[in-house]
Design a protein around this motif. Sequence first.
Motif, PDB file in Angstrom:
ATOM      1  N   UNK A 318       0.817  -1.213   0.000  1.00  0.00           N
ATOM      2  CA  UNK A 318       0.000   0.000   0.000  1.00  0.00           C
ATOM      3  C   UNK A 318       0.847   1.257   0.000  1.00  0.00           C
ATOM      4  N   UNK A 319       1.919   1.259   0.811  1.00  0.00           N
ATOM      5  CA  UNK A 319       2.826   2.422   0.834  1.00  0.00           C
ATOM      6  C   UNK A 319       3.489   2.626  -0.510  1.00  0.00           C
ATOM      7  N   UNK A 320       3.878   1.539  -1.160  1.00  0.00           N
ATOM      8  CA  UNK A 320       4.532   1.638  -2.476  1.00  0.00           C
ATOM      9  C   UNK A 320       3.568   2.205  -3.521  1.00  0.00           C
ATOM     10  N   UNK A 321       2.316   1.751  -3.470  1.00  0.00           N
ATOM     11  CA  UNK A 321       1.325   2.253  -4.430  1.00  0.00           C
ATOM     12  C   UNK A 321       1.020   3.726  -4.196  1.00  0.00           C
ATOM     13  N   UNK A 322       0.921   4.137  -2.911  1.00  0.00           N
ATOM     14  CA  UNK A 322       0.680   5.544  -2.625  1.00  0.00           C
ATOM     15  C   UNK A 322       1.845   6.415  -3.065  1.00  0.00           C
ATOM     16  N   UNK A 323       3.061   5.922  -2.868  1.00  0.00           N
ATOM     17  CA  UNK A 323       4.249   6.672  -3.309  1.00  0.00           C
ATOM     18  C   UNK A 323       4.259   6.801  -4.825  1.00  0.00           C
ATOM     19  N   UNK A 324       3.875   5.730  -5.507  1.00  0.00           N
ATOM     20  CA  UNK A 324       3.839   5.754  -6.952  1.00  0.00           C
ATOM     21  C   UNK A 324       2.800   6.757  -7.453  1.00  0.00           C
ATOM     22  N   UNK A 325       1.640   6.821  -6.761  1.00  0.00           N
ATOM     23  CA  UNK A 325       0.611   7.783  -7.153  1.00  0.00           C
ATOM     24  C   UNK A 325       1.058   9.216  -6.929  1.00  0.00           C
ATOM     25  N   UNK A 326       1.783   9.459  -5.832  1.00  0.00           N
ATOM     26  CA  UNK A 326       2.271  10.800  -5.567  1.00  0.00           C
ATOM     27  C   UNK A 326       3.303  11.222  -6.607  1.00  0.00           C
ATOM     28  N   UNK A 327       4.149  10.267  -6.987  1.00  0.00           N
ATOM     29  CA  UNK A 327       5.151  10.573  -8.014  1.00  0.00           C
ATOM     30  C   UNK A 327       4.494  10.877  -9.362  1.00  0.00           C
ATOM     31  N   UNK A 328       3.430  10.118  -9.661  1.00  0.00           N
ATOM     32  CA  UNK A 328       2.718  10.362 -10.923  1.00  0.00           C
ATOM     33  C   UNK A 328       2.025  11.729 -10.903  1.00  0.00           C
ATOM     34  N   UNK A 329       1.461  12.077  -9.725  1.00  0.00           N
ATOM     35  CA  UNK A 329       0.778  13.377  -9.621  1.00  0.00           C
ATOM     36  C   UNK A 329       1.783  14.531  -9.705  1.00  0.00           C
ATOM     37  N   UNK A 330       2.968  14.321  -9.120  1.00  0.00           N
ATOM     38  CA  UNK A 330       3.985  15.387  -9.152  1.00  0.00           C
ATOM     39  C   UNK A 330       4.542  15.607 -10.551  1.00  0.00           C
ATOM     40  N   UNK A 331       4.611  14.557 -11.328  1.00  0.00           N
ATOM     41  CA  UNK A 331       5.144  14.690 -12.686  1.00  0.00           C
ATOM     42  C   UNK A 331       4.063  15.200 -13.650  1.00  0.00           C
TER      43      UNK A 331
END
Length: 331
Positions: A318-331
Amino acid sequence: MSRKLASWDTAIILLTVLVLIIASLAVDNFGTSRNFTFMVLDLLPIILVALPMTFIIVTGEIDLSVASTLGLTSSLMGWFWNHGLSIETIIPLCIVIGAVAGAFNGFLITGLGLPSLAVTIGTLALYRGLALVVLGDSAVADFPFNYTGWVTGTLSWLPWLDGAVPNVLILIVVLALIFGVILHATPIGRSLYAIGANAQAAHFAGIRVARTKFWLYVVSGAVAGLVGVLWTLRYSSARADNGAGLELAVVAAVLLGGVSIFGGKGSLPGVLAGVVLLTALQNALRLEDVSGQALNIVTGALLVLSVLLPNVISSIRGNWQRRKLRQSAAS
């Protein structure tokens, strides 16, 4: 496909195969046909009780009274035999008594709304106490050889297997197939997962939650009664303390097999692998003259790990998926 291969069930199945291979190579007599027969007889009570237990835990409940139900039916089997009933009458009667014990659990849980953990801890003590009242500290050991011999015997019509296939393996396979089909290929199974995921939503979807849970406890009690009969016939001894502690091994195997203690997740193939893994480890340790206390430690450790690891893995994922979503939103 990659998610399926990475599932907990697949990991447990692969680990079970690995343990069986290593034990066959490293432990003397582990891979013999005689030891295979003993191991099947050892896993028989665990695997049979684990089948309905899987259904119960999938719905988010639990039944800790199964071993005491086993002991109660074993005591009654000895009492009935001492009082002149035929074995053909005693066996179905004990199964019915087990079902009645399960129905009592189901009534308290679904009829009165009491928590299953508290109820089945209470009936664990109640049924074991009744077993002691029925038979006391004595044992009954003169059951017919044609029944005791069948439980401990092997398939004589398969001579090319050198007596390696126990008769009871047929019972295990048949019941495992029945429970597996019900859980994974019928509307009943889908309703169990729905109840475990969200009982209130399942109720509004038209699923009779209370009635379903009630019948699960009836089935669990009936199977425990059957196992009480088989346990008694295997050791040719009806005792009040038969099966003591079995509930720990059953719950450990079910959770180890990937069934979530919170309900809504799990599969029967994973549970079967968990039972085999637990039984194989215990069998290998016995062959290495490891003490009974150490076997209890292994069972307890596996129980803790089976609850802890899936939650840790889920949290990391879950933490990995949330981090991935934040990275996608930041880019």
